[in-house]
Design an enzyme around this catalytic site. Structure first.
Site, PDB file in Angstrom:
ATOM      1  CG  ASP A 173      -6.745  -5.366  -1.326  1.00 40.47           C
ATOM      2  OD1 ASP A 173      -7.426  -4.377  -1.740  1.00 40.47           O
ATOM      3  OD2 ASP A 173      -5.881  -4.920  -0.121  1.00 40.47           O
ATOM      4  CE1 TYR A 221      -7.748 -10.335  -7.430  1.00 43.46           C
ATOM      5  CE2 TYR A 221      -9.650 -10.874  -6.084  1.00 43.46           C
ATOM      6  CZ  TYR A 221      -8.788 -10.895  -6.792  1.00 43.46           C
ATOM      7  OH  TYR A 221      -9.626 -11.509  -8.176  1.00 43.46           O
ATOM      8  CD  GLU A 255       0.287 -11.020  -5.013  1.00 43.48           C
ATOM      9  OE1 GLU A 255      -1.056 -10.335  -4.426  1.00 43.48           O
ATOM     10  OE2 GLU A 255       0.384 -11.250  -5.985  1.00 43.48           O
ATOM     11  CB  CYS A 294      -8.130   0.145  -5.349  1.00 44.67           C
ATOM     12  SG  CYS A 294      -7.745  -0.953  -6.548  1.00 44.67           S
ATOM     13  CD  GLN A 324      -3.064  -1.072  -0.064  1.00 44.95           C
ATOM     14  OE1 GLN A 324      -3.141  -0.007  -0.647  1.00 44.95           O
ATOM     15  NE2 GLN A 324      -4.059  -2.000  -0.249  1.00 44.95           N
TER      16      GLN A 324
HETATM   17  N1  SAH Z   1      -4.200  -7.079  -0.305  1.00 47.40           N
HETATM   18  C1  SAH Z   1      -2.694  -6.841  -0.113  1.00 47.40           C
HETATM   19  C2  SAH Z   1      -2.724  -6.569  -1.949  1.00 47.40           C
HETATM   20  C3  SAH Z   1      -3.653  -5.699  -2.608  1.00 47.40           C
HETATM   21  S1  SAH Z   1      -3.172  -5.289  -4.192  1.00 47.40           S
HETATM   22  C4  SAH Z   1      -2.377  -5.584   0.486  1.00 47.40           C
HETATM   23  O1  SAH Z   1      -3.120  -4.428   1.171  1.00 47.40           O
HETATM   24  O2  SAH Z   1      -1.584  -4.958   0.617  1.00 47.40           O
HETATM   25  C5  SAH Z   1      -3.877  -6.486  -5.739  1.00 47.40           C
HETATM   26  C6  SAH Z   1      -2.856  -7.806  -4.997  1.00 47.40           C
HETATM   27  O3  SAH Z   1      -3.389  -8.990  -6.027  1.00 47.40           O
HETATM   28  C7  SAH Z   1      -1.490  -7.530  -5.692  1.00 47.40           C
HETATM   29  O4  SAH Z   1      -0.572  -8.016  -4.716  1.00 47.40           O
HETATM   30  C8  SAH Z   1      -1.846  -7.890  -7.058  1.00 47.40           C
HETATM   31  O5  SAH Z   1      -0.207  -8.672  -7.210  1.00 47.40           O
HETATM   32  C9  SAH Z   1      -2.527  -9.134  -6.629  1.00 47.40           C
HETATM   33  N2  SAH Z   1      -2.626  -9.738  -8.005  1.00 47.40           N
HETATM   34  C10 SAH Z   1      -3.663  -8.938  -9.216  1.00 47.40           C
HETATM   35  N3  SAH Z   1      -4.178 -10.437  -9.474  1.00 47.40           N
HETATM   36  C11 SAH Z   1      -4.392 -11.505  -9.578  1.00 47.40           C
HETATM   37  C12 SAH Z   1      -5.340 -12.178  -9.181  1.00 47.40           C
HETATM   38  N4  SAH Z   1      -5.724 -12.954 -10.572  1.00 47.40           N
HETATM   39  N5  SAH Z   1      -4.977 -13.693  -8.567  1.00 47.40           N
HETATM   40  C13 SAH Z   1      -5.019 -13.163  -7.500  1.00 47.40           C
HETATM   41  N6  SAH Z   1      -4.027 -12.083  -6.931  1.00 47.40           N
HETATM   42  C14 SAH Z   1      -3.870 -10.856  -8.385  1.00 47.40           C
END
Ligand code: SAH
Length: 456
Positions: free
Chosen positions: A385, A316, A337, A412, A287
């Site tokens: 997320d 995610y 992830e 977001c 973040q």
């Molecule tokens: N929850 C975490 C990250 C959120 S950002 C935090 O708050 O820090 C979104 C995340 O989703 C990123 O790390 C990105 O690499 C991942 N992502 C994107 N597409 C995805 C998918 N299809 N499946 C799993 N993860 C994914």
């Protein structure tokens, strides 16, 4: 070319009232019903504008003269940040920005006919200099290697030293790295010709730890004078604990390539968030606003209402920030992830925080969710997320199919949130309590929200 039947023509000058603001932060002036989108025009203002571009259904314009100014105009605008689109809302007072974000969510929910109360946006006390990460393009401008940002809707680099929304220590680091690169006569990347060496400088700084990572993105494997550059950075920036070269040989807008070489120091930096320690590698999402992230997570956790008995899924999961923040209040947490480096970070982060009831799986959230449903997993709470594109219908069907009591959606992008909310409601869930926007990205048009869905 077909003749465009618009009520205005290019270079026409006209006077009008700004009646609205687009989601990109441009003022809207209408001629009959035809909209003209005007840069740096605030609702309520009367402007004399010049038409810069005419299309079938809309035109673009620029302000020639402001005849009446809005009370919601912020006069201390950093012009470069505004014109490049680093801070497209910087011409609004902060209170107006927060209202703009709330209203936008209200409109998007209305559009999909989902009833929801939208709370006022939680803002920051000091909504500048908050970003813990910068990615700045490096280009040649008038023969000199230069750092800055692209002019809005272009790839023309505007030289910038004060990025307004970034941690000032990061701005300073970028200038130092730029000057070293100039000193050693390194060659800036040329996007059109796909020549030159230095594409991007990425800097990340721990908000609490003050550890700094510098990533130099190059076109080729070879980084000339790498050793001298490293020595120079170490000497001028004592906070730096990690210097990494990332190679991106492709002709692409994507910033980072897949190959990383640690030139000096650690492969990651460490920071703390909500009392936990996190190691963050160059490829991992983290973040960008550490100050509001703690409110975001505490809200998400509070709304999840965990008691220590629950099986929690964290889709995610990034480097595991949410999973590790809720682990103490859950029986078991499983994250998924897509980025391998982030999953490795997450596993290490569980270990260094001594947390044992979490697991991280590498994969696509939408596929894992279907697998989890197939093996009849029974989660009590699911956190999602996702990136801006939101959830897929498959993920929503699988998640709701497992009948968790709650789905906590951290978003977001309110447009995809509203779309997904409609689908979640169709699948027998309802929104619990108000949607809560939190301003993770002051001065920009980005909007972060937490919404809780419960079984209807
Ligand atoms: N929850 C975490 C990250 C959120 S950002 C935090 O708050 O820090 C979104 C995340 O989703 C990123 O790390 C990105 O690499 C991942 N992502 C994107 N597409 C995805 C998918 N299809 N499946 C799993 N993860 C994914």
């Amino acid at each position: 070319m077909a003749k465009i039947n618009a009520p205005v023509y290019k270079n026409q000058e006209l006077e009008g009232e700004v009646i609205d603001l687009t989601y990109q932060g441009m003022g809207v002036v209408k001629v009959n019903d035809y909209p003209i989108f005007v840069v740096d025009a605030v609702p309520g203002e009367i402007v004399q504008l010049g038409v810069t571009k005419v299309q079938k259904n809309f035109a673009f314009g620029r302000v020639i003269k402001r005849i009446r100014e809005s009370d919601e105009r912020n006069h201390e605008v950093n012009q470069a940040a505004l014109t490049t689109g680093i801070a497209p809302l910087a011409n609004l007072t902060y209170a107006a920005q927060l209202k703009f974000k709330q209203k936008q969510i209200q409109e998007l929910f209305k559009k999909v006919h989902v009833q929801a109360e939208i709370n006022p946006t939680i803002g920051m006390d000091n909504p500048v200099g908050y970003r813990n990460k910068a990615q700045v393009p490096v280009r040649k401008v008038r023969g000199q290697l230069t750092t800055g940002f692209y002019r809005r809707n272009s790839h023309q680099l505007v030289p910038i030293e004060d990025y307004y929304i970034q941690d000032p220590a990061i701005d300073k680091a970028i200038i130092i790295v730029r000057d070293l690169m100039r000193h050693y006569q390194l060659d800036a990347y040329d996007e059109e010709a796909h020549t030159g060496d230095i594409r991007t400088i990425m800097v990340r700084r721990g908000y609490y730890s003050h550890e700094m990572m510098v990533v130099i993105v190059t076109r080729r494997n070879k980084l000339p004078v790498a050793e001298m550059l490293v020595e120079g950075i170490k000497k001028a920036l004592p906070e730096v604990t990690s210097i990494i070269q990332n190679v991106n040989s492709d002709k692409t807008n994507v910033i980072m390539g897949s190959k990383n070489k640690t030139l000096w120091g650690a492969d990651y930096i460490t920071d703390t968030l909500w009392g936990k320690t996190f190691e963050i590698g160059p490829m991992s999402f983290y973040q960008v606003n550490p100050q509001t992230t703690e409110s975001l997570y505490s809200l998400a956790v509070e709304k999840a209402g965990l008691t220590g008995q629950e099986l929690v899924l964290d889709a995610y999961s990034g480097i595991g920030t949410i999973s590790l923040s809720v682990a103490a209040q859950a029986r078991q947490v499983i994250g998924v992830e897509i980025v391998p480096g982030a999953v490795e970070d997450a596993k290490r982060n569980a270990k260094i925080n001594g947390i044992e009831n979490v697991e991280f799986e590498l994969g696509k959230a939408e596929e894992k969710m279907v697998e989890w449903q197939a093996v009849e997993l029974q989660p009590d709470v699911i956190f999602v997320d996702p990136p801006r594109k939101g959830l897929t219908p498959e993920l929503i069907d699988a998640a709701t199919g497992m009948q968790p009591n709650k789905i906590v959606y951290i978003s977001c992008n309110p447009a995809t949130l509203a779309r997904d909310a409609e689908h979640l409601l169709e699948n027998g869930y309802q929104i619990d309590g108000p949607v809560q926007p939190i301003d993770q990205f002051p001065q920009t048009t980005h909007i972060e929200t937490v919404t809780v869905f419960i079984k209807a």
